[in-house]
Motif scaffolding. Structure first.
Motif, PDB file in Angstrom:
ATOM      1  N   SER A  35      53.656  47.470  38.552  1.00  7.94           N
ATOM      2  CA  SER A  35      52.880  46.234  38.640  1.00  7.94           C
ATOM      3  C   SER A  35      51.436  46.591  38.963  1.00  7.94           C
ATOM      4  N   VAL A  36      50.513  46.033  38.191  1.00 10.01           N
ATOM      5  CA  VAL A  36      49.083  46.238  38.452  1.00 10.01           C
ATOM      6  C   VAL A  36      48.424  44.870  38.616  1.00 10.01           C
ATOM      7  N   THR A  37      47.496  44.803  39.556  1.00 10.75           N
ATOM      8  CA  THR A  37      46.816  43.543  39.852  1.00 10.75           C
ATOM      9  C   THR A  37      45.316  43.732  39.741  1.00 10.75           C
ATOM     10  N   GLY A  38      44.686  42.865  38.975  1.00  8.75           N
ATOM     11  CA  GLY A  38      43.229  42.878  38.883  1.00  8.75           C
ATOM     12  C   GLY A  38      42.643  41.836  39.818  1.00  8.75           C
ATOM     13  N   SER A  39      41.680  42.249  40.648  1.00 13.46           N
ATOM     14  CA  SER A  39      40.917  41.306  41.479  1.00 13.46           C
ATOM     15  C   SER A  39      39.582  41.085  40.793  1.00 13.46           C
ATOM     16  N   PHE A  40      39.211  39.829  40.559  1.00 14.00           N
ATOM     17  CA  PHE A  40      38.008  39.507  39.796  1.00 14.00           C
ATOM     18  C   PHE A  40      37.074  38.612  40.592  1.00 14.00           C
ATOM     19  N   ASP A  41      35.785  38.844  40.440  1.00  6.69           N
ATOM     20  CA  ASP A  41      34.749  37.972  41.022  1.00  6.69           C
ATOM     21  C   ASP A  41      34.646  36.757  40.115  1.00  6.69           C
ATOM     22  N   HIS A  42      35.136  35.610  40.616  1.00  6.19           N
ATOM     23  CA  HIS A  42      35.215  34.418  39.769  1.00  6.19           C
ATOM     24  C   HIS A  42      33.842  33.840  39.447  1.00  6.19           C
ATOM     25  N   ARG A  43      32.797  34.286  40.132  1.00  3.92           N
ATOM     26  CA  ARG A  43      31.445  33.843  39.774  1.00  3.92           C
ATOM     27  C   ARG A  43      31.009  34.472  38.452  1.00  3.92           C
ATOM     28  N   ALA A  44      31.545  35.662  38.157  1.00 11.22           N
ATOM     29  CA  ALA A  44      31.103  36.416  36.985  1.00 11.22           C
ATOM     30  C   ALA A  44      32.151  36.463  35.881  1.00 11.22           C
ATOM     31  N   ILE A  45      33.430  36.381  36.258  1.00 10.02           N
ATOM     32  CA  ILE A  45      34.514  36.558  35.288  1.00 10.02           C
ATOM     33  C   ILE A  45      35.464  35.370  35.354  1.00 10.02           C
ATOM     34  N   ASP A  46      35.645  34.690  34.232  1.00 11.29           N
ATOM     35  CA  ASP A  46      36.593  33.575  34.163  1.00 11.29           C
ATOM     36  C   ASP A  46      38.017  34.109  34.122  1.00 11.29           C
ATOM     37  N   GLY A  47      38.963  33.261  34.497  1.00 12.72           N
ATOM     38  CA  GLY A  47      40.353  33.664  34.519  1.00 12.72           C
ATOM     39  C   GLY A  47      40.855  34.135  33.158  1.00 12.72           C
TER      40      GLY A  47
ATOM     41  N   PHE B 262      52.631  55.979  47.484  1.00  7.39           N
ATOM     42  CA  PHE B 262      53.235  55.600  48.765  1.00  7.39           C
ATOM     43  C   PHE B 262      54.414  54.640  48.580  1.00  7.39           C
ATOM     44  N   GLY B 263      54.782  54.380  47.340  1.00 12.11           N
ATOM     45  CA  GLY B 263      55.893  53.481  47.070  1.00 12.11           C
ATOM     46  C   GLY B 263      55.530  52.009  47.148  1.00 12.11           C
ATOM     47  N   ILE B 264      54.233  51.688  47.214  1.00 15.26           N
ATOM     48  CA  ILE B 264      53.814  50.280  47.273  1.00 15.26           C
ATOM     49  C   ILE B 264      54.026  49.639  45.901  1.00 15.26           C
ATOM     50  N   LYS B 265      54.771  48.551  45.872  1.00 16.43           N
ATOM     51  CA  LYS B 265      55.114  47.927  44.600  1.00 16.43           C
ATOM     52  C   LYS B 265      53.939  47.143  44.015  1.00 16.43           C
ATOM     53  N   GLN B 266      53.239  46.395  44.865  1.00 20.01           N
ATOM     54  CA  GLN B 266      52.138  45.556  44.356  1.00 20.01           C
ATOM     55  C   GLN B 266      51.229  45.177  45.509  1.00 20.01           C
ATOM     56  N   PHE B 267      49.910  45.131  45.279  1.00 21.23           N
ATOM     57  CA  PHE B 267      48.968  44.706  46.308  1.00 21.23           C
ATOM     58  C   PHE B 267      47.706  44.160  45.658  1.00 21.23           C
ATOM     59  N   ASP B 268      46.926  43.444  46.453  1.00 23.11           N
ATOM     60  CA  ASP B 268      45.666  42.859  45.990  1.00 23.11           C
ATOM     61  C   ASP B 268      44.514  43.616  46.652  1.00 23.11           C
ATOM     62  N   ALA B 269      43.658  44.232  45.860  1.00 23.36           N
ATOM     63  CA  ALA B 269      42.549  45.019  46.394  1.00 23.36           C
ATOM     64  C   ALA B 269      41.308  44.146  46.574  1.00 23.36           C
ATOM     65  N   VAL B 270      40.440  44.563  47.497  1.00 32.66           N
ATOM     66  CA  VAL B 270      39.180  43.855  47.757  1.00 32.66           C
ATOM     67  C   VAL B 270      38.107  44.418  46.843  1.00 32.66           C
ATOM     68  N   ILE B 271      37.355  43.538  46.192  1.00 31.71           N
ATOM     69  CA  ILE B 271      36.299  43.944  45.257  1.00 31.71           C
ATOM     70  C   ILE B 271      35.222  44.726  45.993  1.00 31.71           C
ATOM     71  N   ASN B 272      34.711  45.750  45.331  1.00 27.15           N
ATOM     72  CA  ASN B 272      33.667  46.612  45.868  1.00 27.15           C
ATOM     73  C   ASN B 272      32.319  46.166  45.307  1.00 27.15           C
ATOM     74  N   PRO B 273      31.558  45.296  46.028  1.00 24.51           N
ATOM     75  CA  PRO B 273      30.313  44.781  45.462  1.00 24.51           C
ATOM     76  C   PRO B 273      29.292  45.898  45.260  1.00 24.51           C
ATOM     77  N   PRO B 274      28.433  45.787  44.230  1.00 18.01           N
ATOM     78  CA  PRO B 274      28.215  44.631  43.365  1.00 18.01           C
ATOM     79  C   PRO B 274      29.117  44.571  42.144  1.00 18.01           C
ATOM     80  N   GLN B 275      30.175  45.389  42.103  1.00 17.27           N
ATOM     81  CA  GLN B 275      31.103  45.320  40.981  1.00 17.27           C
ATOM     82  C   GLN B 275      31.802  43.968  40.970  1.00 17.27           C
ATOM     83  N   ALA B 276      32.392  43.618  39.830  1.00 12.24           N
ATOM     84  CA  ALA B 276      33.024  42.309  39.696  1.00 12.24           C
ATOM     85  C   ALA B 276      34.534  42.398  39.530  1.00 12.24           C
TER      86      ALA B 276
END
Length: 437
Positions: free
Chosen positions: A403-415, A363-377
Motif C-alpha cells: 500500500s502506498v499513500t500520496g500526501s498532496f498540498d491541496h492548494r497546489a494539487i487537486d484530488g 519495518f513491516g509498516i503496512k500503510q501510513f500518511d507522511a507529512v509534506i516537506n515544504p515547499p514541495q507539494a
C-alpha cells in the motif's frame, strides 16, 4: 591584516549553530582550504574551511558552545605582517553539558529555534556578491576550478563576502552554477509558510515518573519547527492505492543478476524512486510547488528520499531521477545515505527537491500518511510488500501487494490530479519494463 572568522550560514535556514569541534588551536598556522572546525547546523554537521592564510591568534567561541548566531566572531587569524601573539582563547565559555536527573522535575523545554525567513532562496544565505567583475576565490578553490575547467564567475560563493571556497567547486560540473544556486527553485519555500510562528516551548508537568532529559540538537529543533509549520499551513489530502509487486520483484531479481559483475545491487526502493520520478514527468500537474501568488511547475523530477540518521531525519536528493538509469539511482542513493548517516551531506545534496519519498516497509509498516516537506507539494509514503489475497485476472489468488499513500498540498494539487499520479505510479510498478524505457 587581522581577519575575524565569523560563524557562517551553512544552509539557507541556518540562524545559529554549534561549534562541535575545533580542528585548530591558538598558534597554529593555517592556509586557505584548511579545515578549521566542525559546525553543527540545522541540517547536519559540516566542516568549515579557512579562506585566508595566517596564524590563529584567538579562539573566541569554545568547542561545544551552542546557539552561536550567524555572523558572530568565532576566531581571529593574523596575517604575516601582523603581530601573531596568541590572545586568550575561548572568550565565550561553553555551556555545561546537561546531566541526566531521575525523578526530578524537568526544566522547561528549550525554546524552539526562531524560524528562518524560509521564503529566501538558497543563494540568499551567501554574503553579498563581490563588486564589479572581480571573482573572489580561495587559492584551493581556484586550483580545483582550473583542474575541472569551471567558470568561477558562474559560481556563487558561500564564504565571507561571497568568496568561493572548496565546498562550492568540489562537486560542481563545468558550465554549471554553484551547488547552492543549482538547487531547483523549490529551495524557496512558499511565502505562506514564512509567516507561521514557531511553536512555544511546552512545559510538561512532573508526574513523578523517572526520566532522562536529552537536550535537542539543531537538527531535531529544525525538524520540529518545519513539521509543525507543514501541518499548520498546508492542507493535506491523502490518496492510497494497493500495488502488486510480483512483476517488479521478478525484474529486480533479473537486473541484480545482470549487474552482479558491476557490484551493483538494486533495492525495491531504488525502483520506486524511479517510478515516482517518471510518474511526476507523466503528470506534471503534480510536480509543482505552491508559492503564494504563483504555482511553479518543474521540468525535471528531483526526488528527496527520507533517511533516518542519528541526528534526525534528513532527505538527500536524487537529482533528475526521471532521466537516470536505475543502477545510477542505486549507486547515488547508497552514497548519499551513507553520507547522511555520517552527517557529511553538503547543502546542495539535501536542499531542493520537487517531491519526496518515505519508505517504512522494511519495518513491516503496512500503510501510513507522511507529512509534506515544504515547499514541495507531495510526498509518497511506501508500506511493506506482503502476501495478501488479491484478485488476479478475475480470480482470487495470493499476490505480493504493498500500500502506498500520496500526501498532496491541496492548494497546489487537486484530488483528481493526485489520483492520476497515483494511477501512473501503480501502472509503472505493476508493468516495470516501463521503468527501463
Amino acid at each position: 591584516m587581522t581577519v575575524s572568522i565569523k560563524m557562517p550560514a551553512l544552509s539557507p535556514t541556518m540562524e545559529e549553530g554549534t561549534i562541535a569541534r575545533w580542528l585548530v588551536k591558538v598558534g597554529d598556522t593555517v592556509s586557505s582550504g584548511d579545515i578549521l572546525a566542525e559546525i553543527e547546523t540545522d541540517k547536519a554537521t559540516m566542516e568549515f574551511e579557512a579562506v585566508d592564510e595566517g596564524t590563529v591568534v584567538s579562539i573566541d567561541v569554545a568547542e561545544g558552545t551552542e546557539g552561536v548566531k550567524v555572523g558572530t566572531v568565532i576566531a581571529t587569524i593574523a596575517g604575516e605582517d601582523d603581530d601573531a601573539a596568541p590572545a586568550p582563547a575561548a572568550k565565550v565559555e561553553a555551556a555545561p553539558a546537561p546531566t541526566a536527573k531521575a525523578e526530578a522535575a524537568p526544566a522547561p523545554a528549550p525554546a524552539a529555534a526562531a524560524p528562518a525567513p524560509v521564503a529566501a532562496p538558497a543563494a540568499a544565505a551567501a554574503a553579498p556578491a563581490p563588486k564589479g567583475d572581480r571573482v573572489i576565490a580561495s587559492p584551493l578553490a581556484k586550483r580545483i576550478a582550473a583542474d575541472k575547467g569551471l567558470d568561477l564567475s558562474a559560481i556563487k560563493g558561500s564564504g565571507p563576502n561571497g568568496r568561493i571556497v572548496k565546498a562550492d567547486v568540489s562537486d560542481a560540473k563545468p558550465a554549471a552554477a554553484a551547488p547552492a544556486a543549482a538547487a531547483p527553485a523549490a529551495a524557496a519555500p512558499a511565502p505562506a509558510a514564512a509567516t507561521a510562528p514557531a511553536p512555544a516551548a511546552a512545559s510538561i508537568p512532573d508526574f513523578g515518573i523517572p526520566y532522562e532529559a536529552t537536550k535537542l540538537n539543531n537538527v531535531r529543533k529544525t525538524i520540529a519547527r518545519r513539521l509543525t509549520e507543514a501541518k499548520q499551513t498546508i492542507p493535506h489530502i491523502y490518496l492510497t492505492v494497493d500495488i502488486r509487486l510480483d512483476a517488479l520483484l521478478k525484474l529486480r531479481g533479473e537486473l541484480n543478476k545482470a549487474l552482479e559483475p558491476q557490484g551493483v545491487k538494486l533495492s525495491v526502493n531504488d525502483l520506486i524512486i524511479k517510478a515516482l520520478a517518471k510518474a511526476l514527468l507523466m503528470v506534471p500537474k503534480c510536480n509543482v510547488s505552491f508559492a503564494g501568488d504563483e504555482l511553479r511547475t518543474y521540468s525535471r523530477a528531483d526526488i528527496s528520499v527520507a533517511v533516518a540518521a542519528p541526528s534526525g531525519l534528513i532527505t538527500p536528493i536524487i537529482v533528475d531521477a526521471g532521466s537516470k538509469s536505475i543502477s545510477t539511482i542505486a549507486t547515488e542513493m547508497k552514497t548519499l545515505a551513507g553520507k547522511a548517516r555520517e552527517g557529511k551531506l553538503q547543502p546542495h545534496e539535501y536542499q531542493g527537491g520537487t517531491a519526496s519519498l518515505s519508505n517504512l516497509g522494511m519495518f513491516g509498516i503496512k500503510q501510513f500518511d507522511a507529512v509534506i516537506n515544504p515547499p514541495q507539494a507531495m510526498i509518497l509514503a511506501v508500506g511493506a510488500g506482503e502476501q495478501r489475497p488479491h484478485v488476479v485476472d478475475g480470480a482470487l489468488a495470493v499476490a505480493t501487494v504493498m500500500s502506498v499513500t500520496g500526501s498532496f498540498d491541496h492548494r497546489a494539487i487537486d484530488g483528481a490530479d493526485g489520483a492520476e499520479l497515483m494511477q501512473a505510479i501503480k501502472t509503472l510498478i505493476e508493468n516495470p519494463l516501463g521503468l527501463l524505457a
